[in-house]
Write an enzyme that holds these catalytic residues in place. Sequence first.
Site, PDB file in Angstrom:
ATOM      1  N   GLU A   4      10.918  24.821  22.285  1.00  0.00           N
ATOM      2  CA  GLU A   4      10.120  23.631  22.393  1.00  0.00           C
ATOM      3  C   GLU A   4      10.657  22.935  21.107  1.00  0.00           C
ATOM      4  O   GLU A   4      10.496  23.038  20.239  1.00  0.00           O
ATOM      5  CB  GLU A   4       8.631  23.663  22.247  1.00  0.00           C
ATOM      6  CG  GLU A   4       7.844  24.104  23.303  1.00  0.00           C
ATOM      7  CD  GLU A   4       8.007  23.408  24.533  1.00  0.00           C
ATOM      8  OE1 GLU A   4       8.099  22.194  24.549  1.00  0.00           O
ATOM      9  OE2 GLU A   4       7.167  23.832  25.598  1.00  0.00           O
ATOM     10  N   CYS A  48       5.978  16.284  17.791  1.00  0.00           N
ATOM     11  CA  CYS A  48       7.273  16.322  18.546  1.00  0.00           C
ATOM     12  C   CYS A  48       7.308  15.253  19.598  1.00  0.00           C
ATOM     13  O   CYS A  48       8.519  14.686  19.777  1.00  0.00           O
ATOM     14  CB  CYS A  48       7.191  17.646  19.095  1.00  0.00           C
ATOM     15  SG  CYS A  48       5.721  18.369  19.785  1.00  0.00           S
TER      16      CYS A  48
HETATM   17  P1  NDP Z   1      13.218  23.691  12.145  1.00  0.00           P
HETATM   18  O1  NDP Z   1      13.874  23.841  13.260  1.00  0.00           O
HETATM   19  O2  NDP Z   1      13.895  23.298  10.682  1.00  0.00           O
HETATM   20  O3  NDP Z   1      12.044  24.968  11.681  1.00  0.00           O
HETATM   21  C1  NDP Z   1      11.499  25.580  12.671  1.00  0.00           C
HETATM   22  C2  NDP Z   1      11.516  26.901  12.392  1.00  0.00           C
HETATM   23  O4  NDP Z   1      12.457  27.719  12.748  1.00  0.00           O
HETATM   24  C3  NDP Z   1      11.094  27.124  11.045  1.00  0.00           C
HETATM   25  O5  NDP Z   1       9.963  28.187  11.019  1.00  0.00           O
HETATM   26  C4  NDP Z   1      12.222  27.440  10.424  1.00  0.00           C
HETATM   27  O6  NDP Z   1      11.754  28.175   9.121  1.00  0.00           O
HETATM   28  C5  NDP Z   1      12.878  28.488  11.362  1.00  0.00           C
HETATM   29  N1  NDP Z   1      14.199  28.429  11.183  1.00  0.00           N
HETATM   30  C6  NDP Z   1      15.222  27.824  10.558  1.00  0.00           C
HETATM   31  N2  NDP Z   1      16.398  28.297  10.807  1.00  0.00           N
HETATM   32  C7  NDP Z   1      16.436  29.456  11.650  1.00  0.00           C
HETATM   33  C8  NDP Z   1      17.106  30.280  12.174  1.00  0.00           C
HETATM   34  N3  NDP Z   1      18.605  30.370  11.783  1.00  0.00           N
HETATM   35  N4  NDP Z   1      16.593  31.234  13.128  1.00  0.00           N
HETATM   36  C9  NDP Z   1      15.321  31.328  13.445  1.00  0.00           C
HETATM   37  N5  NDP Z   1      14.400  30.454  12.909  1.00  0.00           N
HETATM   38  C10 NDP Z   1      15.155  29.390  11.963  1.00  0.00           C
HETATM   39  O7  NDP Z   1      12.252  22.421  12.347  1.00  0.00           O
HETATM   40  P2  NDP Z   1      11.026  21.660  11.541  1.00  0.00           P
HETATM   41  O8  NDP Z   1      10.352  22.827  10.938  1.00  0.00           O
HETATM   42  O9  NDP Z   1      11.910  20.668  10.619  1.00  0.00           O
HETATM   43  O10 NDP Z   1      10.294  20.985  12.632  1.00  0.00           O
HETATM   44  C11 NDP Z   1      10.545  19.714  12.996  1.00  0.00           C
HETATM   45  C12 NDP Z   1      11.338  19.653  14.322  1.00  0.00           C
HETATM   46  O11 NDP Z   1      10.707  20.498  15.413  1.00  0.00           O
HETATM   47  C13 NDP Z   1      11.261  18.272  14.884  1.00  0.00           C
HETATM   48  O12 NDP Z   1      12.520  18.115  15.292  1.00  0.00           O
HETATM   49  C14 NDP Z   1      10.325  18.171  16.200  1.00  0.00           C
HETATM   50  O13 NDP Z   1      10.630  17.280  16.901  1.00  0.00           O
HETATM   51  C15 NDP Z   1      10.255  19.505  16.329  1.00  0.00           C
HETATM   52  N6  NDP Z   1       9.210  20.147  17.134  1.00  0.00           N
HETATM   53  C16 NDP Z   1       9.126  20.352  18.700  1.00  0.00           C
HETATM   54  C17 NDP Z   1       7.866  20.584  19.075  1.00  0.00           C
HETATM   55  C18 NDP Z   1       7.962  20.718  20.500  1.00  0.00           C
HETATM   56  O14 NDP Z   1       6.952  21.149  21.229  1.00  0.00           O
HETATM   57  N7  NDP Z   1       8.807  20.306  21.388  1.00  0.00           N
HETATM   58  C19 NDP Z   1       6.675  20.369  18.395  1.00  0.00           C
HETATM   59  C20 NDP Z   1       6.762  20.356  16.915  1.00  0.00           C
HETATM   60  C21 NDP Z   1       7.940  20.175  16.302  1.00  0.00           C
HETATM   61  P3  NDP Z   1      12.122  27.314   7.780  1.00  0.00           P
HETATM   62  O15 NDP Z   1      11.192  26.132   8.106  1.00  0.00           O
HETATM   63  O16 NDP Z   1      11.346  28.362   6.795  1.00  0.00           O
HETATM   64  O17 NDP Z   1      13.265  26.991   7.343  1.00  0.00           O
END
Ligand code: NDP
Length: 467
Positions: free
Chosen positions: A241, A275
């Site tokens: 997602e 999102c």
């Molecule tokens: P990120 O992609 O930065 O982070 C999401 C999660 O992935 C966090 O727990 C992060 O850890 C972790 N992460 C970071 N790098 C890696 C990796 N290489 N491998 C595995 N996991 C990793 O997103 P954001 O937290 O900035 O969230 C915002 C984004 O999420 C927006 O683009 C939004 O649109 C999207 N979103 C989508 C939704 C949907 O249902 N489609 C719902 C909500 C948000 P850490 O934060 O600790 O770096």
Amino acid sequence: MEAREALLSRVSAPSGTKIKDPATGEVIGHVEFAHPGDVAAAVDKAVAAQPAWAARSDEERVALLLRAADNIEAHAEELAYVVSREQGKTLNGLGARFEVQACAIWLRSTANTPLPVEVLVDDGTNHAELHYRPIGVVGAITPWNWPMIIAVWQIAPSLRMGNTVVQKPSEYTTLSGLAVAEVIGEVLPAGVLTVIAGAGDVGEALVRDRRVGKVMFTGSVKTGMKVVEASAGNLSRLTLELGGNDAGIVLPDADPQAIAEGLFWGAFINNGQTCAALKRLYVADAIYDEVVDALAGMTAKIPMGVGLDEGNLLGPLQNKMQWNVVNRLVEDAKARGARIVMGGDPDPGAPGFFYPKTLVADIDNSAPLVQEEQFGPALPIIRYTDVEQAVEWANGVDVGLGASVWSADRDKAREIGVRLQAGTVWLNSHGGVDPRIPFGGAKHSGYGLEFGVDGLKAVSVPQVVSG
Ligand code: NDP
């Protein structure tokens, strides 16, 4: 200590990384972050607990999910306090209490969704059935915008289907992830739900662990692509997602006053950090000025401030990184000569990551504020004269999570809506989700469905029994 602070102090470590309130900068707790090398031990627990969990009857797992929902409600104020202080969202409106209530609603709905064995063929000669079996261990990775409900969206169906879960919250909202898992975990056997606090490298180690058979990932497109790469060696199943840049199209027959509130909350829910928020608004030239005025009137009425203040309906952005994105995009829009209807003038000296509610009119479709996901409280409003042009613009980005069409004539709205490249199209509203209705993205907004019976199937292995 107030009663509502008890859960925060329970999940907060005595020392470690300081966690600050994004509205005030005040330290609210500490987290001991794990390292990638710690992931294996968390997965060990999930592997050990999984056979006994899968061996329970579906009725037993359903009963435990329903008890988890009751426990969420019993701790609702404590949970709302944690997410308000750590994420920044307000207690009221579509904020912290709303998020916590949604956790209970989704747990119950996930528990109550039937997934019977399907009889595929029964013609006297052949009998074939389709069963849904557990995958094993699910790795669940969540972002920082809705840290509790997104965790529940990943955890609840996984548990229901007999999987155990290792969850990695965003490092920005770890306490919220720990708190919701603590409350759900109180009614579950040990090892069924494990949280590992860590940054992106811990998430990557979780995806790379060969014993994780399924990854539920919600986050950005960029990180989603990294998850695909990291999972390749395991052929792990994925639900992705990812980000969106949802368009809304207002047709010329819409009533500006009647739609202003829906447009506002579609765009500004959780300060735009959602999102499937409305992120680009295309308005017919014939009613453009009236729509901008009606939105401005609505926007001006909404109080923004510290989340714990019962009177506020919008809080700060969660982190400085996101504040910088919003500020950059609005400054660029100004430099291009777009009209700032309101906002766009943050006070850099003020405490917290507050960015004012911002409406940007007379902006070109090619501006970065339109083309990139702002994920904050700044809505670009683009004028169109030909609806074909609006459809082309709406479809002209790589992502396609949600979209909406606004019109006095539902059939006309539907005709345009079905032409939009998005996983969900709303008519005269934007962004509402329902645990009975599948939700997922088109294009780079990801693949796989959550919620309802499709959400249960997504965390299980189909097995045909034939003969
Ligand atoms: P990120 O992609 O930065 O982070 C999401 C999660 O992935 C966090 O727990 C992060 O850890 C972790 N992460 C970071 N790098 C890696 C990796 N290489 N491998 C595995 N996991 C990793 O997103 P954001 O937290 O900035 O969230 C915002 C984004 O999420 C927006 O683009 C939004 O649109 C999207 N979103 C989508 C939704 C949907 O249902 N489609 C719902 C909500 C948000 P850490 O934060 O600790 O770096």
